[in-house]
Structures are given as C-alpha cells and as structure tokens.
Design a protein around this motif. Structure first.
Motif, PDB file in Angstrom:
ATOM      1  N   ARG A  92      18.490   7.990  30.389  1.00 28.61           N
ATOM      2  CA  ARG A  92      17.962   8.063  31.757  1.00 28.61           C
ATOM      3  C   ARG A  92      18.531   9.281  32.494  1.00 28.61           C
ATOM      4  O   ARG A  92      17.804  10.027  33.145  1.00 28.61           O
TER       5      ARG A  92
ATOM      6  N   ARG B 218      15.617  16.786  37.847  1.00 30.16           N
ATOM      7  CA  ARG B 218      14.909  16.058  38.897  1.00 30.16           C
ATOM      8  C   ARG B 218      15.899  15.145  39.624  1.00 30.16           C
ATOM      9  O   ARG B 218      16.248  15.379  40.771  1.00 30.16           O
ATOM     10  N   SER B 219      16.336  14.099  38.940  1.00 35.20           N
ATOM     11  CA  SER B 219      17.277  13.173  39.579  1.00 35.20           C
ATOM     12  C   SER B 219      18.732  13.546  39.343  1.00 35.20           C
ATOM     13  O   SER B 219      19.604  13.215  40.151  1.00 35.20           O
ATOM     14  N   TRP B 220      19.022  14.230  38.194  1.00 33.71           N
ATOM     15  CA  TRP B 220      20.396  14.552  37.846  1.00 33.71           C
ATOM     16  C   TRP B 220      20.519  16.043  37.544  1.00 33.71           C
ATOM     17  O   TRP B 220      19.722  16.590  36.793  1.00 33.71           O
ATOM     18  N   SER B 221      21.509  16.685  38.109  1.00 34.11           N
ATOM     19  CA  SER B 221      21.645  18.138  37.998  1.00 34.11           C
ATOM     20  C   SER B 221      22.924  18.509  37.253  1.00 34.11           C
ATOM     21  O   SER B 221      23.769  17.666  36.948  1.00 34.11           O
TER      22      SER B 221
ATOM     23  N   ASP C 140      20.081   6.470  42.496  1.00 37.34           N
ATOM     24  CA  ASP C 140      19.492   6.078  41.216  1.00 37.34           C
ATOM     25  C   ASP C 140      20.023   4.704  40.827  1.00 37.34           C
ATOM     26  O   ASP C 140      20.734   4.049  41.603  1.00 37.34           O
TER      27      ASP C 140
ATOM     28  N   ARG D 165      17.305  12.690  30.502  1.00 36.63           N
ATOM     29  CA  ARG D 165      15.866  12.968  30.477  1.00 36.63           C
ATOM     30  C   ARG D 165      15.284  13.195  31.859  1.00 36.63           C
ATOM     31  O   ARG D 165      14.183  13.714  31.983  1.00 36.63           O
ATOM     32  N   THR D 166      16.009  12.816  32.898  1.00 40.47           N
ATOM     33  CA  THR D 166      15.547  13.152  34.252  1.00 40.47           C
ATOM     34  C   THR D 166      16.307  14.348  34.799  1.00 40.47           C
ATOM     35  O   THR D 166      16.262  14.639  35.987  1.00 40.47           O
TER      36      THR D 166
ATOM     37  N   GLY E 107      16.207  15.371  26.395  1.00 42.63           N
ATOM     38  CA  GLY E 107      15.379  15.657  27.553  1.00 42.63           C
ATOM     39  C   GLY E 107      15.062  17.130  27.704  1.00 42.63           C
ATOM     40  O   GLY E 107      15.168  17.917  26.748  1.00 42.63           O
TER      41      GLY E 107
ATOM     42  N   ARG F 126      26.633  15.295  34.579  1.00 41.17           N
ATOM     43  CA  ARG F 126      25.502  15.462  35.486  1.00 41.17           C
ATOM     44  C   ARG F 126      25.851  14.857  36.843  1.00 41.17           C
ATOM     45  O   ARG F 126      26.639  13.911  36.937  1.00 41.17           O
TER      46      ARG F 126
END
Length: 453
Positions: free
Chosen positions: A68, A75-78, A342, A71-72, A396, A336
């Motif tokens: 999770r 977008r959600s995790w940098s 989240d 793969r995000t 990802g 990340r």
C-alpha cells in the motif's frame, strides 16, 4: 544488547517500545540497525510505533501494508524523508532521491536507455567487463588456483565497469580506484546521517558534513568530465548525443548540473547494488556446493544465451539470483512519508507519518517464506517473483529503473565466472556480517577460495 522491556500501545493504538527502551537501545540501533529492526518486529508485531516526537514513526512489515505504501508512492506517500535527504546530499535530486514532478520528468528522459531492445544489445558488454576483471585479478601469475580472493572487490569493479560501458559508453577502469573509494566513503557517510530519525543541519561544518561535501565535489568533477568528453566527441550542433543514458540526458532539457546528478546516481546505485547482490550470491554458492555444481552444469549445457532471455535458458541460475536477492536484498531499508491521512494496520494514520520498510525483514517473514533463513532456489523454480513479500527492487511506480539490466547482469557474471572457476569456503570461515551502507555489503569483503574448474 539492550533488553526491551515491554510492548506499549501508542497514541494511534499500535504497539512499540517505550521512550526509555529507545534511549537504552541507541547504541544497538547505531551498531546493528538490521538486528534492532528485526527484534522490534519479533517483539511488537508487524507494525511497530517508535516513540519519536512529532508525527508517528512506524516500522511496516506486513506485505499488504508495504505494498500500500510503495504502490501509492508519489500520491499518498512521498520520499520526503531524512533517508533520501541524506542521499540527495551526494546525488543531488537525481532519480534515487527526487520526488514528484522532478522524478517523473527525469524518469521519462532516462527510460529509453532501459528498454528491452537496448538492454538485449548490452550482453556482450557485460561479458567483456567480467572477462577484463577476471583477467586482471584471477588470470595473473600472482594468483594461483586455490588461493583466496576478495570476490566483493572483484564484483565492485565489474559493477562499475558495466555502468560505464552500458550507460555511458566509456571505460571507467582508469578511474575505478578513485570512484570506488569516493562512492564507498559517500555511501558510509550518507547512511550514517540517514539512520537518524531527525534531520541534521546540512550547513554545519561537522566532520561528516565536510567529508560529504568533499565526496560530492569529487564525484561532480568526474561526471563533469564525462559530459565534456561526450560533447567534444560529438561536436557542436549534433542532432543527438547518442542512445545510451548519457546521450539521452544530454539530448533532453536537463542542465549539465542535472545531468551530472543523474550520472552520480547511476554510478552509486548502479554498481553498489549489483556488487552487493553478487558478493552474497557467491557466498551462498560457496556454502552450498551442490547448488553451485547444478548451476555450472546448466551453464555448460546452455551455451550462448540471449541476455534478456536468460530465465528460459538458465532457469536454475536465475532462481539462485532471485533467492539470493530474497536473503540479501541490497536496499535493506526504504522510507516514505505520508502526504495525507491514510490507513495502515487497521488504524488511521495522519499526514506526516513516517513509514520504515525493510525488505530484509519482509523477505524473511515466516508467514510468507517457510524456513525463511534457508537458501532454497526452489522457491523460485516457477519463475514467479511477483509476490507481495518480495521487493528487492522496490515496488509500484518507483520500481528500480535498472531492474532488468541488473538481473541479466548478475546471471551473466555468475555464468562467466563459475564457468571457469569454483568458489569454496576458506579455512576457519565465518560468514561476513552485513554492513548496512547504501547497499548491504559484506563487512570486510568476501574472501573465498577460487579454484580453476
């Protein structure tokens, strides 16, 4: 080792050590970070909350949650973490450390250099790099069959040579000693900073900062020389600077400084990871002579093999590589930061949460890998590596751009080296400890007995 007293629920309802436990463990964390993370997972479960001031800091070990987060990514995790800020001190905002639109733009520029058609044509160059390294170290009057050789040192030279030949179309052997010293020093300093969960002042004239600055300048001079050499060779007004990575970067809108950042990234990431993986693979084959014999027989029967179709021609050799990467993933930890709220481990986690992921731990998780410490290439006999608990090259959108090149390179190196030599354990052998640098390296090298087959 420091004893951790108990599990305590944290503010977000996840277990973890107490602040006192963390203070008592600081030396352990610094000396043996992999062992510390392993102990935390063993004592507190798949998701561990560390009592660090500010947003939550979580060790994430459950494959579903790991996927999770990765793969995000973007977008959600940098990648806005201390770890990648430390890498950027050496590589600049290259592909390894960049985030967001900068990363995407640079990735699009570099991608054609790693297309299958181009990689397929590089097999001969990898073979030449192996042959040259072997000739310089193992086919000399000074080396006798049955001597002990540091194969980690050989693997580093092969890895650097392959980067030069395949990505820059240059011979780096004349600069190898200086580049290996500089990248090794930079990796050590970067990881020393990246292990900290809090930022350090980059401008402070500390010994570490000054050494990092010196390493960065030496690498910048080396890459600037490569850029100037290509520009002089092609000449002004050329339609293209070439189809290798260096040419693609120079044909783009990137500045010479940005091109240099990407070259430094590839020099460090491109050779450190492959050298690490090959060193551990050779150790495992020395420890398991029956597997080495099977690999050698497969290589002899296969003859000439297509670079990218090695899995079909050399399935056991590739399974050995995949299993070695499971046990000794070069990227031992990634991190990340949550851009937004989240949900992990059944809990809501706020924006700013730091997720620490260790492929080393995930790939040894007993629920996913029976007898996880055992070397068993049969786990990959079906060729399936797309598993949630298997991420030696990440997962990802940030999957390593050089994955296919690295895998093919490892198979070719093993086939060439073990087609001519046998590796075995030296007297009094003790398995080298993992040294957690930019890639997890064998501490003290990889001394093995090398005998002509």
């Amino acid at each position: 080792m420091t004893e951790v007293s108990r599990t305590r629920p944290t503010e977000i309802g996840l277990p973890g050590p107490t602040p006192r436990d963390m203070l008592r463990s600081m030396r352990f964390i610094s000396r043996e970070p992999l062992a510390f993370l392993g102990r935390m997972a063993a004592e507190h479960g798949d998701t561990v909350a560390f009592p660090i001031p500010g947003p939550p800091v979580l060790l994430v070990n459950d494959p579903a949650d790991v996927q999770r987060v990765l793969r995000t990514g973007g977008r959600s995790w940098s990648k806005q973490t201390v770890q990648y800020a430390a890498f950027a001190r050496v590589t600049g905002p290259g592909l390894l450390a960049a985030d967001g639109p900068t990363w995407l733009a640079h990735r699009r520029v570099a991608a054609p250099a790693f297309h299958h058609e181009r990689i397929e044509a590089l097999g001969g160059l990898v073979g030449e790099a192996v042959d040259d390294a072997v000739a310089a170290r193992l086919r000399t009057p000074a080396f006798a069959s049955g001597d002990v050789a540091d194969l980690a040192e050989l693997c580093h030279h092969v890895g650097l040579d392959v980067v030069g030949r395949t990505l820059f179309s240059v011979d780096l052997t004349g600069q190898a000693a200086e580049l290996l010293r500089t990248t090794g020093s930079a990796a050590e300093l970067v990881v020393r900073q990246g292990r900290s969960l809090v930022s350090t002042l980059a401008w402070a004239p500390t010994p570490t900062n000054l050494r990092l600055l010196a390493a960065r300048r030496r690498l910048a001079r080396a890459t600037a020389g490569l850029v100037a050499q290509r520009r002089d060779a092609v000449g002004p007004g050329a339609a293209s600077y070439g189809d290798d990575l260096l040419g693609l970067l120079l044909d783009s809108d990137l500045t010479d400084e940005q091109v240099g950042d990407e070259l430094v990234t590839m020099v460090i990431a491109g050779h450190e990871t492959v050298a690490s993986a090959l060193s551990w693979t050779l150790m495992l084959l020395a420890e398991h002579p029956a597997a080495q014999d099977r690999l050698r027989a497969e290589v002899a029967a296969a003859g000439e093999v297509s670079f990218l179709r090695h899995r079909e021609a050399l399935p056991f050799t590739r399974a050995v590589v995949d299993e070695a990467l499971r046990l000794f993933p070069p990227a031992w930890v990634v991190s990340r930061r949550a851009r937004e709220d989240d949900h992990l481990a059944g809990r809501d986690v706020p924006a700013g949460t730091l997720a620490i992921i260790s492929p080393w731990l995930v790939q040894r998780r007993a629920e996913d890998w029976p007898d996880p410490e055992a070397f068993d290439p049969g786990r990959f006999a079906d060729g399936a590596t797309q598993r949630p608990a298997y991420l030696p090259f990440g997962a990802g959108p940030r999957l390593c751009i050089g994955r296919e090149l690295a895998l093919a390179e490892m198979v070719v190196v093993l086939a060439r080296l073990l087609g001519e030599f046998r590796v075995s354990l030296p007297p009094g052998y003790v398995r080298p400890a993992p040294e957690t640098l930019a890639a997890v390296q064998p501490e003290g090298g990889m001394p093995l007995v090398v005998t002509r087959a």
